[in-house]
Design a protein around this motif. Sequence first.
Motif, mmCIF file in Angstrom:
data_model
loop_
_atom_site.group_PDB
_atom_site.id
_atom_site.type_symbol
_atom_site.label_atom_id
_atom_site.label_comp_id
_atom_site.label_asym_id
_atom_site.label_seq_id
_atom_site.Cartn_x
_atom_site.Cartn_y
_atom_site.Cartn_z
ATOM 1 N N LYS A 1 0.873 -1.186 0.000
ATOM 2 C CA LYS A 1 0.000 0.000 0.000
ATOM 3 C C LYS A 1 0.903 1.226 0.000
ATOM 4 O O LYS A 1 1.954 1.236 0.638
ATOM 5 C CB LYS A 1 -0.875 0.040 1.246
ATOM 6 C CG LYS A 1 -1.849 -1.090 1.381
ATOM 7 C CD LYS A 1 -2.600 -0.944 2.686
ATOM 8 C CE LYS A 1 -3.263 -2.254 3.069
ATOM 9 N NZ LYS A 1 -3.788 -2.237 4.416
ATOM 10 N N PHE A 2 0.477 2.270 -0.703
ATOM 11 C CA PHE A 2 1.231 3.513 -0.744
ATOM 12 C C PHE A 2 0.422 4.630 -0.102
ATOM 13 O O PHE A 2 -0.790 4.727 -0.319
ATOM 14 C CB PHE A 2 1.557 3.912 -2.189
ATOM 15 C CG PHE A 2 2.509 2.973 -2.855
ATOM 16 C CD1 PHE A 2 3.874 3.085 -2.642
ATOM 17 C CD2 PHE A 2 2.056 1.966 -3.691
ATOM 18 C CE1 PHE A 2 4.763 2.218 -3.241
ATOM 19 C CE2 PHE A 2 2.938 1.101 -4.299
ATOM 20 C CZ PHE A 2 4.299 1.221 -4.080
ATOM 21 N N THR A 3 1.098 5.444 0.702
ATOM 22 C CA THR A 3 0.514 6.676 1.208
ATOM 23 C C THR A 3 1.338 7.818 0.630
ATOM 24 O O THR A 3 2.176 7.595 -0.241
ATOM 25 C CB THR A 3 0.519 6.711 2.751
ATOM 26 O OG1 THR A 3 1.868 6.618 3.212
ATOM 27 C CG2 THR A 3 -0.293 5.568 3.339
ATOM 28 N N VAL A 4 1.133 9.019 1.131
ATOM 29 C CA VAL A 4 1.802 10.187 0.563
ATOM 30 C C VAL A 4 3.323 10.044 0.562
ATOM 31 O O VAL A 4 3.986 10.335 -0.421
ATOM 32 C CB VAL A 4 1.386 11.468 1.323
ATOM 33 C CG1 VAL A 4 2.151 12.674 0.826
ATOM 34 C CG2 VAL A 4 -0.107 11.686 1.206
ATOM 35 N N ASP A 5 3.887 9.568 1.649
ATOM 36 C CA ASP A 5 5.343 9.539 1.744
ATOM 37 C C ASP A 5 5.927 8.182 2.142
ATOM 38 O O ASP A 5 7.121 8.076 2.377
ATOM 39 C CB ASP A 5 5.820 10.599 2.730
ATOM 40 C CG ASP A 5 5.269 10.366 4.139
ATOM 41 O OD1 ASP A 5 4.333 9.558 4.279
ATOM 42 O OD2 ASP A 5 5.774 10.988 5.080
ATOM 43 N N LYS A 6 5.107 7.143 2.219
ATOM 44 C CA LYS A 6 5.665 5.847 2.599
ATOM 45 C C LYS A 6 4.990 4.693 1.877
ATOM 46 O O LYS A 6 3.887 4.819 1.351
ATOM 47 C CB LYS A 6 5.631 5.638 4.110
ATOM 48 C CG LYS A 6 4.262 5.448 4.702
ATOM 49 C CD LYS A 6 4.383 5.229 6.202
ATOM 50 C CE LYS A 6 3.012 5.155 6.815
ATOM 51 N NZ LYS A 6 3.051 4.951 8.247
ATOM 52 N N ASN B 1 7.077 -0.768 7.204
ATOM 53 C CA ASN B 1 6.922 0.541 6.559
ATOM 54 C C ASN B 1 8.271 1.033 6.060
ATOM 55 O O ASN B 1 9.278 0.916 6.750
ATOM 56 C CB ASN B 1 6.330 1.561 7.538
ATOM 57 C CG ASN B 1 4.912 1.211 7.902
ATOM 58 O OD1 ASN B 1 4.085 0.979 7.036
ATOM 59 N ND2 ASN B 1 4.619 1.153 9.181
ATOM 60 N N GLN C 1 3.901 0.705 2.543
ATOM 61 C CA GLN C 1 3.632 -0.261 3.601
ATOM 62 C C GLN C 1 3.542 -1.646 2.968
ATOM 63 O O GLN C 1 2.724 -1.883 2.082
ATOM 64 C CB GLN C 1 2.324 0.088 4.304
ATOM 65 C CG GLN C 1 2.001 -0.815 5.457
ATOM 66 C CD GLN C 1 0.674 -0.443 6.089
ATOM 67 O OE1 GLN C 1 -0.352 -0.467 5.428
ATOM 68 N NE2 GLN C 1 0.710 -0.099 7.359
#
Length: 190
Positions: free
Chosen positions: A58-63, A95, A65
């Motif tokens: 999974k991708f978020t704004v800056d990392k 992460n 997972q």
Amino acid sequence: CDAFSRKYEADFKKEKITFTKMCESLKDRFHFKQNITLNEGVYSVLDLWCDIQSQSVKFTVDKMQICGTLIVGIVNISENGETCYIEKAVDFEHNHQLQCDTVNLECQPEISIISCGYTINSPTNLEIRADMAINAAVLEKTGMEILTDMTVSNDKLKPKIRNCSLTICFVSSDESVWDIARIYNSSVDE
């Protein structure tokens, strides 16, 4: 990606192409530790091993997972002295701080188990430890329009604008000399 004719009317056909580029390479190790509860008592462990059953990213704004499921296999001696096999699924998560600042990311990491171990806390509770290595390429899907066909009409001259001798053009920071030349039907040198 662009073209124009200074003398004749022209028709252009463009298509969008999609490609991937690597924006980050990941070589990471992480230590995983979790207590698991067992339905039957374990008094002695003869052998224990771990295997990766599934994984997802999974991708978020800056990392990024990385989640997965670890299958723990245990060959043990039960309280009545019998040799038993127990299999337990354990979820893990790691992460990673991304260095690239992009969208449309994808990744299929390779996760390998370097070592695994255990501590018997009680007959129905084990602490599972696993050292894992992650190798991955973080890819960005991107697209651009390219010129695929150009038809120049040699019988249709472009109209000349002769009502002024000088044109002043106020440009924005995202315009190139090529864009301005095309708008005013002049060469890049002019």
